[in-house]
Design an enzyme around this catalytic site. Sequence first.
Site, PDB file in Angstrom:
ATOM      1  N   SER A 141       0.982  -1.138  -0.001  1.00 47.60           N
ATOM      2  CA  SER A 141       0.227   0.071   0.080  1.00 47.60           C
ATOM      3  C   SER A 141       0.771   1.295   0.143  1.00 47.60           C
ATOM      4  O   SER A 141       0.333   2.353  -0.514  1.00 47.60           O
ATOM      5  CB  SER A 141      -0.933  -0.042   1.099  1.00 47.60           C
ATOM      6  N   LYS A 164       0.390   4.527   6.834  1.00 52.28           N
ATOM      7  CA  LYS A 164      -0.373   5.354   6.025  1.00 52.28           C
ATOM      8  C   LYS A 164       0.218   6.809   5.840  1.00 52.28           C
ATOM      9  O   LYS A 164       0.692   7.257   6.815  1.00 52.28           O
ATOM     10  CB  LYS A 164      -1.718   5.377   5.985  1.00 52.28           C
TER      11      LYS A 164
END
Length: 167
Positions: free
Chosen positions: A40, A83
């Site tokens: 990701s 993230k």
Amino acid sequence: MIRRIVGKTLGLLGYTIQYGCIAHCAFEYIGEVVICSGPSMEPTIRNYDVLLCDNLSRHFFSIHKGDIIVAKSPDKPSVNICKRVIGLEGDKVCMSSPSALLKRHTYVPKGHVWLEGDNLDNSTDSRSYGPVPYALIRGRICLRVWPLESFGPLKESPNGRIQDNWP
């Protein structure tokens, strides 16, 4: 003889508990080493990169747009996620993928951040589970320590999703 062995064993146990508590506090409140897995955050963070996470940031310093953070997953609290912060409370953020023809926007509520992976096509992030409460943030990634050829601070977002004002 037995009394001396028991005494030494209890002393060793006491030191072990003390050092265990010190290590726990250091990793929980000061910083920790994080091994990232999954695609990701590629190309910024690759699978099995080893990163240094500064846990003091969440207590004493502001989180900023563009920071890469470690947080508890809103979907699975036993899992940590890594993230990039795209929006802070009050910011207008784009909920759609960059390739979507119709763009949907929302505002980040008070006490929350908007998180996205750098690999937008292969990331489960705030576009899936919504804004993330500040309370779930564990710390800010400050340095890559492995692999050695990539040692140093992390790069800016490669996809240009961080903007001050969305149209």
